[in-house]
Every structure is written in structure tokens, then in C-alpha cells.
Design a protein around this motif. Structure first.
Motif, PDB file in Angstrom:
ATOM      1  N   PRO A   5       0.849  -1.195   0.000  1.00 31.86           N
ATOM      2  CA  PRO A   5       0.000   0.000   0.000  1.00 31.86           C
ATOM      3  C   PRO A   5       0.882   1.242   0.000  1.00 31.86           C
ATOM      4  CG  PRO A   5      -0.765  -1.572   1.636  1.00 31.86           C
ATOM      5  CD  PRO A   5       0.542  -2.084   1.114  1.00 31.86           C
ATOM      6  N   LEU A   6       0.395   2.292  -0.598  1.00 32.68           N
ATOM      7  CA  LEU A   6       1.155   3.524  -0.774  1.00 32.68           C
ATOM      8  C   LEU A   6       1.699   4.062   0.551  1.00 32.68           C
ATOM      9  CD1 LEU A   6       2.041   5.520  -2.954  1.00 32.68           C
ATOM     10  CD2 LEU A   6      -0.056   6.778  -2.527  1.00 32.68           C
ATOM     11  N   ASN A   7       0.859   4.109   1.578  1.00 29.13           N
ATOM     12  CA  ASN A   7       1.315   4.661   2.855  1.00 29.13           C
ATOM     13  C   ASN A   7       2.428   3.816   3.481  1.00 29.13           C
ATOM     14  OD1 ASN A   7      -0.581   2.626   3.440  1.00 29.13           O
ATOM     15  ND2 ASN A   7      -1.165   3.607   5.351  1.00 29.13           N
ATOM     16  N   GLN A  41      19.266   0.722  -0.581  1.00 25.09           N
ATOM     17  CA  GLN A  41      17.925   0.151  -0.422  1.00 25.09           C
ATOM     18  C   GLN A  41      16.853   1.236  -0.570  1.00 25.09           C
ATOM     19  OE1 GLN A  41      16.399  -0.910   3.541  1.00 25.09           O
ATOM     20  NE2 GLN A  41      16.089  -2.986   2.704  1.00 25.09           N
ATOM     21  N   THR A  42      17.095   2.386   0.012  1.00 25.02           N
ATOM     22  CA  THR A  42      16.135   3.484  -0.076  1.00 25.02           C
ATOM     23  C   THR A  42      15.990   3.959  -1.510  1.00 25.02           C
ATOM     24  OG1 THR A  42      16.694   4.105   2.191  1.00 25.02           O
ATOM     25  CG2 THR A  42      15.521   5.747   0.857  1.00 25.02           C
ATOM     26  N   GLN A  43      17.088   3.979  -2.252  1.00 21.13           N
ATOM     27  CA  GLN A  43      17.013   4.371  -3.665  1.00 21.13           C
ATOM     28  C   GLN A  43      16.102   3.423  -4.442  1.00 21.13           C
ATOM     29  OE1 GLN A  43      18.219   7.178  -5.411  1.00 21.13           O
ATOM     30  NE2 GLN A  43      16.666   6.270  -6.717  1.00 21.13           N
ATOM     31  N   VAL A  44      16.161   2.148  -4.150  1.00 23.55           N
ATOM     32  CA  VAL A  44      15.270   1.179  -4.798  1.00 23.55           C
ATOM     33  C   VAL A  44      13.815   1.504  -4.447  1.00 23.55           C
ATOM     34  CG1 VAL A  44      14.580  -1.257  -4.872  1.00 23.55           C
ATOM     35  CG2 VAL A  44      17.010  -0.637  -4.920  1.00 23.55           C
ATOM     36  N   TYR A  45      13.558   1.779  -3.174  1.00 24.76           N
ATOM     37  CA  TYR A  45      12.199   2.135  -2.749  1.00 24.76           C
ATOM     38  C   TYR A  45      11.710   3.399  -3.454  1.00 24.76           C
ATOM     39  CZ  TYR A  45      12.760  -1.046   1.298  1.00 24.76           C
ATOM     40  OH  TYR A  45      12.957  -2.126   2.125  1.00 24.76           O
ATOM     41  N   LYS A  51       7.194   5.411  -9.723  1.00 24.01           N
ATOM     42  CA  LYS A  51       6.430   4.876 -10.853  1.00 24.01           C
ATOM     43  C   LYS A  51       4.941   4.734 -10.541  1.00 24.01           C
ATOM     44  CE  LYS A  51      10.453   2.198 -12.216  1.00 24.01           C
ATOM     45  NZ  LYS A  51      11.040   0.861 -12.260  1.00 24.01           N
ATOM     46  N   ARG A  52       4.576   4.986  -9.309  1.00 21.00           N
ATOM     47  CA  ARG A  52       3.193   4.774  -8.884  1.00 21.00           C
ATOM     48  C   ARG A  52       2.384   6.065  -8.919  1.00 21.00           C
ATOM     49  NH1 ARG A  52       3.229   1.184  -3.565  1.00 21.00           N
ATOM     50  NH2 ARG A  52       1.004   1.410  -3.900  1.00 21.00           N
ATOM     51  N   PHE A  62       6.694  14.375  -2.655  1.00 20.22           N
ATOM     52  CA  PHE A  62       7.581  13.289  -3.059  1.00 20.22           C
ATOM     53  C   PHE A  62       8.529  13.738  -4.174  1.00 20.22           C
ATOM     54  CE2 PHE A  62       8.770   9.447  -5.365  1.00 20.22           C
ATOM     55  CZ  PHE A  62       9.302   8.702  -4.324  1.00 20.22           C
ATOM     56  N   LEU A  63       8.043  14.534  -5.106  1.00 19.23           N
ATOM     57  CA  LEU A  63       8.907  15.037  -6.179  1.00 19.23           C
ATOM     58  C   LEU A  63      10.020  15.922  -5.624  1.00 19.23           C
ATOM     59  CD1 LEU A  63       6.288  15.805  -8.965  1.00 19.23           C
ATOM     60  CD2 LEU A  63       7.998  13.964  -8.945  1.00 19.23           C
TER      61      LEU A  63
END
Length: 102
Positions: A5-7, A41-45, A51-52, A62-63
């Protein structure tokens, strides 16, 4: 694999940033490899989340975060630990708040 989920996805990023910030401020030299691993790991997240589709109020924040996160690196953290720890902790707080309303 099922998408979180997004949150929850935003909270994962927030939690990692809090860890990175605390380790940078308190024990950078001892935790350097762990900080680096969490940055990766955070970069992957961040890449996956970018993309969502997200609500406008989260998307705008977020941007801004994504743009600043590009400047996060172990080398920069080493140059000014206090400044970078503060940035990581600030973004952790901001994203935690946004996750609660996502």
C-alpha cells in the motif's frame, strides 16, 4: 510480488531515512557501511514509488524529496555529518506525516 500500500511504501522510506540520519549523527564511522547499504535500499524504494500514481498532496512533496534525495551519498554525508543527518531526519518526518494522509 504484491505491491505494498502507498502509505506503507512511504513509511519504509521514512524509516530508512530516520535510521540513516541517526547513524550519521551518532556513529557515522562505525555505521558507514550500514548507512551506505540503507541508502542503496532506499534508492530502490524511491525508484519503485516514483512509478506509482499517488494523491496530489503526496506527489508534490515526493517530487521535492526525490530531487533532494539524488544528492544523498555516503561521500556527502562524510563531509558534513550534522547537516546531512538533519536533512535525512527532516525528510523522514515530512514523509511520515504525508504517509499518514496518503
Amino acid at each position: 510480488m504484491k505491491e505494498l500500500p502507498l502509505n506503507i511504501a512511504v513509511m519504509d522510506i521514512s524509516q530508512n531515512l530516520a535510521r540513516i540520519g541517526n547513524w550519521t549523527a551518532d556513529s557515522f564511522d562505525e555505521k558507514k557501511s550500514l548507512i551506505e547499504r540503507f541508502l542503496v535500499q532506499t534508492q530502490v524504494y524511491v525508484t519503485n514509488l516514483s512509478k506509482r500514481k499517488m494523491p496530489k498532496n503526496l506527489e508534490l512533496v515526493f517530487l521535492r524529496f526525490e530531487k533532494e534525495f539524488r544528492g544523498f551519498s555516503i561521500e556527502k554525508f562524510a563531509q558534513n555529518k550534522d547537516e546531512w543527518a538533519e536533512k535525512a531526519l527532516t525528510w523522514a518526518n515530512i514523509l511520515q506525516h504525508r504517509a499518514s494522509i496518503a
